[in-house]
Write an enzyme that holds these catalytic residues in place. Structure first.
Site, PDB file in Angstrom:
ATOM      1  N   ARG A  27       0.805  -1.148   0.037  1.00 17.38           N
ATOM      2  CA  ARG A  27       0.003  -0.246  -0.027  1.00 17.38           C
ATOM      3  C   ARG A  27       0.803   1.243   0.125  1.00 17.38           C
ATOM      4  NH1 ARG A  27      -5.430  -1.021   2.051  1.00 17.38           N
ATOM      5  NH2 ARG A  27      -5.869  -3.020   0.949  1.00 17.38           N
ATOM      6  N   ARG A  31      -3.896   6.746   0.506  1.00 18.05           N
ATOM      7  CA  ARG A  31      -4.425   7.920   1.074  1.00 18.05           C
ATOM      8  C   ARG A  31      -3.567   8.445   1.978  1.00 18.05           C
ATOM      9  NH1 ARG A  31      -9.204   4.348   2.916  1.00 18.05           N
ATOM     10  NH2 ARG A  31      -7.717   3.128   3.083  1.00 18.05           N
ATOM     11  N   ARG A  40      -7.494  11.125  -6.806  1.00 17.04           N
ATOM     12  CA  ARG A  40      -8.408  10.301  -6.448  1.00 17.04           C
ATOM     13  C   ARG A  40      -9.643  11.167  -6.497  1.00 17.04           C
ATOM     14  NH1 ARG A  40     -11.890   8.569  -2.320  1.00 17.04           N
ATOM     15  NH2 ARG A  40     -11.957   6.391  -1.862  1.00 17.04           N
ATOM     16  N   ASP A  77      -6.625  -3.654  -7.344  1.00 12.89           N
ATOM     17  CA  ASP A  77      -7.277  -4.047  -6.320  1.00 12.89           C
ATOM     18  C   ASP A  77      -7.459  -5.671  -6.130  1.00 12.89           C
ATOM     19  OD1 ASP A  77      -8.058  -3.110  -3.228  1.00 12.89           O
ATOM     20  OD2 ASP A  77      -9.402  -4.623  -3.877  1.00 12.89           O
ATOM     21  N   TYR A 154     -14.182 -12.488   0.876  1.00 10.08           N
ATOM     22  CA  TYR A 154     -15.046 -11.512   0.490  1.00 10.08           C
ATOM     23  C   TYR A 154     -16.197 -11.644  -0.686  1.00 10.08           C
ATOM     24  CZ  TYR A 154     -11.342  -8.278   2.222  1.00 10.08           C
ATOM     25  OH  TYR A 154     -10.314  -7.661   2.929  1.00 10.08           O
TER      26      TYR A 154
HETATM   27  O1  CP3 Z   1       0.258   0.340  -3.251  1.00  9.31           O
HETATM   28  C1  CP3 Z   1      -0.226  -1.013  -3.302  1.00  9.31           C
HETATM   29  O2  CP3 Z   1       0.053  -1.683  -2.222  1.00  9.31           O
HETATM   30  C2  CP3 Z   1      -0.911  -1.326  -4.521  1.00  9.31           C
HETATM   31  C3  CP3 Z   1      -2.324  -1.322  -4.279  1.00  9.31           C
HETATM   32  C4  CP3 Z   1      -3.003  -2.250  -3.781  1.00  9.31           C
HETATM   33  C5  CP3 Z   1      -4.544  -1.921  -3.237  1.00  9.31           C
HETATM   34  N1  CP3 Z   1      -4.934  -2.779  -2.671  1.00  9.31           N
HETATM   35  C6  CP3 Z   1      -5.157  -0.537  -3.227  1.00  9.31           C
HETATM   36  C7  CP3 Z   1      -6.284   0.003  -2.460  1.00  9.31           C
HETATM   37  C8  CP3 Z   1      -3.118  -3.571  -3.224  1.00  9.31           C
HETATM   38  C9  CP3 Z   1      -1.877  -4.506  -3.377  1.00  9.31           C
HETATM   39  C10 CP3 Z   1      -4.211  -3.889  -2.789  1.00  9.31           C
HETATM   40  C11 CP3 Z   1      -4.620  -5.429  -2.126  1.00  9.31           C
HETATM   41  C12 CP3 Z   1      -5.822  -5.562  -1.174  1.00  9.31           C
HETATM   42  N2  CP3 Z   1      -6.899  -5.316  -1.618  1.00  9.31           N
HETATM   43  C13 CP3 Z   1      -5.869  -6.696  -0.161  1.00  9.31           C
HETATM   44  C14 CP3 Z   1      -4.534  -7.610   0.006  1.00  9.31           C
HETATM   45  C15 CP3 Z   1      -3.620  -6.916   1.088  1.00  9.31           C
HETATM   46  C16 CP3 Z   1      -4.171  -6.565   2.359  1.00  9.31           C
HETATM   47  O3  CP3 Z   1      -4.147  -5.171   2.485  1.00  9.31           O
HETATM   48  O4  CP3 Z   1      -4.251  -7.295   2.977  1.00  9.31           O
HETATM   49  C17 CP3 Z   1      -7.183  -6.658   0.315  1.00  9.31           C
HETATM   50  C18 CP3 Z   1      -7.717  -7.279   1.330  1.00  9.31           C
HETATM   51  C19 CP3 Z   1      -7.571  -5.838  -0.718  1.00  9.31           C
HETATM   52  C20 CP3 Z   1      -9.437  -5.141  -0.342  1.00  9.31           C
HETATM   53  C21 CP3 Z   1      -9.433  -3.718   0.081  1.00  9.31           C
HETATM   54  N3  CP3 Z   1      -9.332  -2.977  -0.836  1.00  9.31           N
HETATM   55  C22 CP3 Z   1      -9.808  -3.253   1.294  1.00  9.31           C
HETATM   56  C23 CP3 Z   1     -10.093  -4.133   2.371  1.00  9.31           C
HETATM   57  C24 CP3 Z   1      -9.892  -1.849   0.901  1.00  9.31           C
HETATM   58  C25 CP3 Z   1     -10.222  -0.885   2.006  1.00  9.31           C
HETATM   59  C26 CP3 Z   1      -9.183  -0.635   2.966  1.00  9.31           C
HETATM   60  C27 CP3 Z   1      -8.990   0.787   3.446  1.00  9.31           C
HETATM   61  O5  CP3 Z   1      -7.788   0.773   4.023  1.00  9.31           O
HETATM   62  O6  CP3 Z   1      -9.989   1.356   3.310  1.00  9.31           O
HETATM   63  C28 CP3 Z   1      -9.513  -1.609  -0.178  1.00  9.31           C
HETATM   64  C29 CP3 Z   1      -9.316  -0.532  -0.893  1.00  9.31           C
HETATM   65  C30 CP3 Z   1      -8.094   0.144  -1.552  1.00  9.31           C
HETATM   66  N4  CP3 Z   1      -7.247  -0.669  -2.082  1.00  9.31           N
HETATM   67  C31 CP3 Z   1      -7.452   1.230  -1.022  1.00  9.31           C
HETATM   68  C32 CP3 Z   1      -6.326   1.271  -1.701  1.00  9.31           C
HETATM   69  C33 CP3 Z   1      -5.250   2.420  -2.052  1.00  9.31           C
HETATM   70  C34 CP3 Z   1      -7.977   2.443  -0.398  1.00  9.31           C
HETATM   71  C35 CP3 Z   1      -9.065   3.113  -1.623  1.00  9.31           C
HETATM   72  C36 CP3 Z   1      -9.376   4.559  -1.367  1.00  9.31           C
HETATM   73  O7  CP3 Z   1     -10.243   4.661  -0.585  1.00  9.31           O
HETATM   74  O8  CP3 Z   1      -8.601   5.358  -1.783  1.00  9.31           O
END
Ligand code: CP3
Length: 352
Positions: A27, A31, A40, A77, A154
């Site tokens: 990540r 944000r 965004r 994602d 999920y």
């Molecule tokens: O920078 C990176 O790592 C690359 C991008 C990336 C994202 N999600 C962007 C993202 C990667 C590799 C992921 C993987 C991901 N997504 C996982 C596996 C890794 C982990 O974190 O355990 C999982 C379980 C998800 C599912 C997911 N996507 C969730 C649970 C959420 C909400 C999390 C939160 O913090 O709100 C997301 C959204 C998400 N994916 C965001 C980002 C940057 C936040 C989106 C936003 O609101 O801008």
């Protein structure tokens, strides 16, 4: 363009001797960065950014420009392939992902489509190309996807869940339906990783965020075979990094699943992991991302402690044990990356 197969990251994954470990963060785009928030806002939401190859490339490159990590992980994602399989997917501010029609029956599972990533996820391939065009050839481009158990969680829960009660009900009460779902998800994950490798991803990460909640017996029976299948589909198309959050109790099994790298969280001692399994896989990790919520001096101290414990042994990629928290001060990410980059070559001028 010729591809650089000898980046620091790829050499570390091959467990070759390197002057210092490569560093990147889960990540790393997100944000906590004001420039991410700006894109965004302009895009009108998270999914719109993921679907637009130019915007996805731009936010992938943002942390590389600011901090100079050794690897760029494509902004996307793990849940997008579920949408390609026919599920509705939304990201609601403050609630994370929502799948309003979760899978609860054999009929729901059988209605899922088989995907062809080169068609259904072509925007991911385009984003990889656009990202590569903006990257120095020393920086390794990473693709990723979710592991079958995490995707199932999920898809069956309909979003993030604490208890995973629905997916466990399916797993224990309707094993045949659960297996059909896992088999389909393993194909999806494996094909998506292989597709990303074909479009320029130089290494791929399989994220298993939730399988670590299982007992070892259930992990081995219900999750591992499908992760192994996804990894097998990739084969030698790109080095594979397998990450099971909270997976210390299944580390033997994760190592045996077959990947070039294993990422571990902060609950295990990474030097001990390397001592036990370092002749078979490279290890990635494992600073607790919560440390980045402290002052930069704490980040420097704890990062050095990991570097010193590993002691420059080959097969180490420096990273976090999980994703960067959105409350993180960018100065702490800089402190982390800079500390790794300043690490002395193994055995030369190390202070401890
Ligand atoms: O920078 C990176 O790592 C690359 C991008 C990336 C994202 N999600 C962007 C993202 C990667 C590799 C992921 C993987 C991901 N997504 C996982 C596996 C890794 C982990 O974190 O355990 C999982 C379980 C998800 C599912 C997911 N996507 C969730 C649970 C959420 C909400 C999390 C939160 O913090 O709100 C997301 C959204 C998400 N994916 C965001 C980002 C940057 C936040 C989106 C936003 O609101 O801008």
């Amino acid at each position: 363009m010729t591809r650089n197969d000898d980046t620091l990251m790829l050499r570390a994954l091959r467990r070759e001797p390197v002057d210092r470990p490569p560093v990147w963060l889960m990540r790393q785009a997100g944000r906590y960065l004001p420039e991410y928030q700006a894109v965004r806002k302009q895009a009108g939401g998270f999914l719109a950014m993921c679907h637009d190859p130019e915007l996805a490339a731009e936010v992938t490159l943002q942390p590389i420009r600011r901090f100079g990590m050794d690897a760029a992980i494509l902004f996307s994602d793990i849940l997008l392939p579920l949408a390609s399989m026919g599920m509705e997917l939304e990201f609601q501010d403050g609630r994370g992902p929502v799948l309003p029609k979760p899978l609860r029956s054999g009929a729901d599972v059988d209605a899922l489509r088989e995907i062809d990533p080169s068609v259904d996820l072509a925007y991911v391939g385009q984003a990889l190309h656009a990202t590569r065009a903006g990257l120095d050839d020393e920086v390794t481009l990473l693709g990723f996807c979710g592991a079958p158990f995490t995707l199932a969680s999920y898809a069956v829960e309909g979003g993030t869940s604490k208890s995973h009660a629905h997916v466990r009900q399916l797993m224990y009460r309707e094993p045949n339906v659960f297996e059909r779902l896992m088999a389909g998800l393993a194909e999806t994950s494996g094909r998506h990783l292989a597709y990303q490798a074909s479009q320029g991803a130089q290494a791929v990460v399989l994220f298993d965020t939730w399988a670590g909640t299982l007992t070892r017996e259930d992990y081995v029976r219900h999750a591992l075979p499908w992760s192994r299948r996804a990894l097998e589909i990739v084969g030698d198309a790109a080095p594979r990094i397998h990450f099971v959050l909270n997976g210390g109790h299944v580390l033997d099994d994760v190592v045996a699943a077959g990947s070039e790298g294993v990422a571990v969280d902060w609950r295990v001692d990474i030097a001990d992991c390397i001592a036990r399994y370092g002749d078979r896989v490279a290890f990635q990790g494992n600073l607790d991302p919560s440390i980045l919520l402290g002052p930069p001096e704490l980040v420097v101290e704890r990062t050095r402690a990991i570097l010193d414990a590993v002691g420059g042994r080959p097969g180490h990629v420096m990273g976090l044990g999980h994703g960067v928290h959105k409350e993180t001060d960018p100065a702490c990410v800089a402190a982390f990356v800079d500390t790794v980059k300043a690490a002395a070559p193994a055995g030369v001028g190390r202070s401890t």
